[in-house]
Design an enzyme around this catalytic site. Structure first.
Site, PDB file in Angstrom:
ATOM      1  N   GLN A  10      -0.977   2.383  -6.214  1.00  0.00           N
ATOM      2  CA  GLN A  10      -2.519   2.984  -6.318  1.00  0.00           C
ATOM      3  C   GLN A  10      -3.485   2.404  -7.243  1.00  0.00           C
ATOM      4  O   GLN A  10      -4.539   1.953  -7.325  1.00  0.00           O
ATOM      5  CB  GLN A  10      -2.613   4.340  -5.782  1.00  0.00           C
ATOM      6  CG  GLN A  10      -2.225   4.750  -4.337  1.00  0.00           C
ATOM      7  CD  GLN A  10      -2.475   6.190  -3.885  1.00  0.00           C
ATOM      8  OE1 GLN A  10      -2.763   6.916  -4.886  1.00  0.00           O
ATOM      9  NE2 GLN A  10      -2.450   6.200  -2.553  1.00  0.00           N
ATOM     10  N   SER A  19      -8.656  -2.790  -3.477  1.00  0.00           N
ATOM     11  CA  SER A  19      -9.330  -1.645  -3.048  1.00  0.00           C
ATOM     12  C   SER A  19     -10.385  -1.542  -4.186  1.00  0.00           C
ATOM     13  O   SER A  19     -11.598  -1.186  -3.783  1.00  0.00           O
ATOM     14  CB  SER A  19      -8.548  -0.443  -3.051  1.00  0.00           C
ATOM     15  OG  SER A  19      -7.480  -0.647  -1.913  1.00  0.00           O
ATOM     16  N   ASP A  79      -4.157  -1.346  -7.597  1.00  0.00           N
ATOM     17  CA  ASP A  79      -4.725  -1.962  -6.131  1.00  0.00           C
ATOM     18  C   ASP A  79      -6.017  -2.414  -6.513  1.00  0.00           C
ATOM     19  O   ASP A  79      -7.058  -1.955  -6.164  1.00  0.00           O
ATOM     20  CB  ASP A  79      -4.791  -0.770  -5.141  1.00  0.00           C
ATOM     21  CG  ASP A  79      -5.399  -1.365  -3.778  1.00  0.00           C
ATOM     22  OD1 ASP A  79      -5.426  -2.674  -3.529  1.00  0.00           O
ATOM     23  OD2 ASP A  79      -5.435  -0.592  -2.821  1.00  0.00           O
ATOM     24  N   TYR A 131      -4.152  -2.188   7.001  1.00  0.00           N
ATOM     25  CA  TYR A 131      -5.347  -2.947   7.268  1.00  0.00           C
ATOM     26  C   TYR A 131      -5.118  -3.287   8.830  1.00  0.00           C
ATOM     27  O   TYR A 131      -4.382  -3.189   9.458  1.00  0.00           O
ATOM     28  CB  TYR A 131      -5.395  -4.492   6.598  1.00  0.00           C
ATOM     29  CG  TYR A 131      -5.437  -4.389   5.328  1.00  0.00           C
ATOM     30  CD1 TYR A 131      -6.542  -4.352   4.745  1.00  0.00           C
ATOM     31  CD2 TYR A 131      -4.201  -4.397   4.369  1.00  0.00           C
ATOM     32  CE1 TYR A 131      -6.810  -4.365   3.389  1.00  0.00           C
ATOM     33  CE2 TYR A 131      -4.304  -4.671   3.038  1.00  0.00           C
ATOM     34  CZ  TYR A 131      -5.542  -4.372   2.384  1.00  0.00           C
ATOM     35  OH  TYR A 131      -5.836  -4.444   1.136  1.00  0.00           O
ATOM     36  N   ARG A 184       0.908  -1.093  -0.216  1.00  0.00           N
ATOM     37  CA  ARG A 184      -0.044  -0.049  -0.042  1.00  0.00           C
ATOM     38  C   ARG A 184       0.757   1.134   0.022  1.00  0.00           C
ATOM     39  O   ARG A 184       1.112   1.874   0.827  1.00  0.00           O
ATOM     40  CB  ARG A 184      -0.824  -0.075   1.177  1.00  0.00           C
ATOM     41  CG  ARG A 184      -1.709  -1.239   1.282  1.00  0.00           C
ATOM     42  CD  ARG A 184      -3.133  -1.135   2.109  1.00  0.00           C
ATOM     43  NE  ARG A 184      -4.179  -0.892   1.338  1.00  0.00           N
ATOM     44  CZ  ARG A 184      -5.418  -0.833   1.976  1.00  0.00           C
ATOM     45  NH1 ARG A 184      -5.667  -0.350   3.091  1.00  0.00           N
ATOM     46  NH2 ARG A 184      -6.466  -0.519   0.873  1.00  0.00           N
TER      47      ARG A 184
END
Length: 372
Positions: free
Chosen positions: A127, A133, A130, A228, A122
């Site tokens: 990003q 997500s 990902d 997380y 992360r």
């Protein structure tokens, strides 16, 4: 590179690893994309759309597998597909062979390289890749809709000539990507929303969406693992459930989204807690298809279970229920990952190259048949 896309074989899977749009990005970068005929139909993408993007269509999996250097996938390959990979083929997808459920031995025998997208670090650079997500966002949105569909009452405040109907009270447990999207969706539908997360930092995000943060008189986590929540000890979970019980009992709809990657989903709602909910209430458990059980003791993946007048909906591959947009987002993640993992048009393939790249080092589970 020669990049392949097959029809996903897992039950209830409707997504496709690359859409025409994401395949087009790879083709524009100089790669060739080979798509099994019909691979995108469940996600509303037909063969003509892939052809228009410059992809080539193959009639059978063997036609694709015989020529590709890199196979893209959503979930784990089935044993049969893995056994037909050409030696040295690379695979990119979710569901790492290390979780014990996949064809790890076959991939080793084929000297395959495997990049697991769920292991993506992360960091800012990652990003756009990902996939966890993007798919969690889809699942959270869908959970809000399912709760509204299953609840036999209105979500919004309604003022009518026959009287005023108060808004539904929605409680969201877990405020990661899925939970935040569930909050936003329930709010857009007009519900009064409360939410809880064990991470203290989540309070600000919850409030930013117009929901009330549920503050329990127990210790919150001030640090996380890769962004997380950490897995909690059994006694901490028991205290958490006790403190949450009155909030669960007061809600018209409860949406649970808590998950710790690589770990069993935390048990947040017991049968005893469900029995305190009012008849007609709904609980949507996004973690129900976890192999070790979901967030609710009573949930079953893909099923609606009634218990004491309360309906418990267990999610099963929820992103696949919105396969079109889920595939578009996943394909964007996939193409971004592949392009980032290439040097001069070739996938990173030596231990030195893998170790030198933070993303490759985190995601590479198998390199030429050897576990890393």
């Amino acid at each position: 590179m020669q990049i392949g896309v097959l029809t996903e074989q897992a039950p209830y899977e409707r997504r496709v690893a690359l859409t025409p749009e994401s395949a087009g990005r790879l083709i524009a970068a100089g790669h060739s994309v080979h798509v099994q005929s019909g691979a995108g139909l469940a996600a509303d993408e037909d063969d003509d759309a892939y052809r228009a993007a410059g992809a080539m269509i193959g009639k059978t999996p063997d036609e694709i597998l015989g020529i590709v250097d890199l196979l893209t996938a959503v979930g784990q390959l089935d044993q049969q597909t893995a056994s037909r990979l050409s030696p040295g083929t690379a695979v990119v997808g979710l569901a790492s062979p290390k979780d014990g459920r996949g064809p790890a031995g076959v991939l080793v025998d084929r000297h395959a390289t495997f990049f697991a997208l769920e292991l993506l670090p992360r960091i800012t650079r990652a990003q756009s890749m990902d996939a966890l997500s993007s798919q969690a966002m889809v699942a959270g949105y869908r959970a809000g809709l399912v709760a509204a569909e299953r609840l036999p009452r209105f979500f919004p405040l309604l003022m009518t000539a026959a009287g005023t109907v108060p808004p539904a009270k929605v409680l969201v447990l877990g405020a990661g990507v899925a939970g935040l999207q569930a909050i936003a969706t329930a709010k857009r539908l007009g519900a009064v929303v409360e939410a809880y997360d064990v991470r203290a930092a989540a309070a600000e995000e919850i409030r930013s969406l117009g929901a009330k943060f549920v503050s329990l008189d127990i210790e919150s986590q001030t640090s996380t693992t890769g962004g997380y929540a950490r897995e909690q000890a059994a006694d901490a979970q028991a205290r958490q459930r006790k403190a949450l019980t009155p909030y669960v009992a007061a809600a018209d709809a409860v949406i649970t989204t808590a998950a710790v990657p690589g770990r069993p989903a935390p048990l947040l709602v017991t049968a005893e807690m469900v029995e305190k909910m009012r008849p007609g209430s709904v609980l949507v458990d996004l973690a129900a298809d976890n192999p070790n059980g979901g967030n609710c003791e009573l949930s079953r993946p893909g099923e609606d279970v009634r218990h004491g007048g309360v309906l418990i909906h267990g999610g099963r591959n929820v992103p696949s229920e919105l396969a079109g947009h889920a595939s578009r987002l996943y394909g964007a993640n996939m193409s971004a990952f592949i392009l980032a993992m290439c040097r001069d048009g070739v996938l990173l393939s030596t231990p030195e190259e893998i170790a030198a790249d933070e993303i490759a080092a985190a995601c590479c589970v198998l390199l030429k048949g050897e576990f890393r």
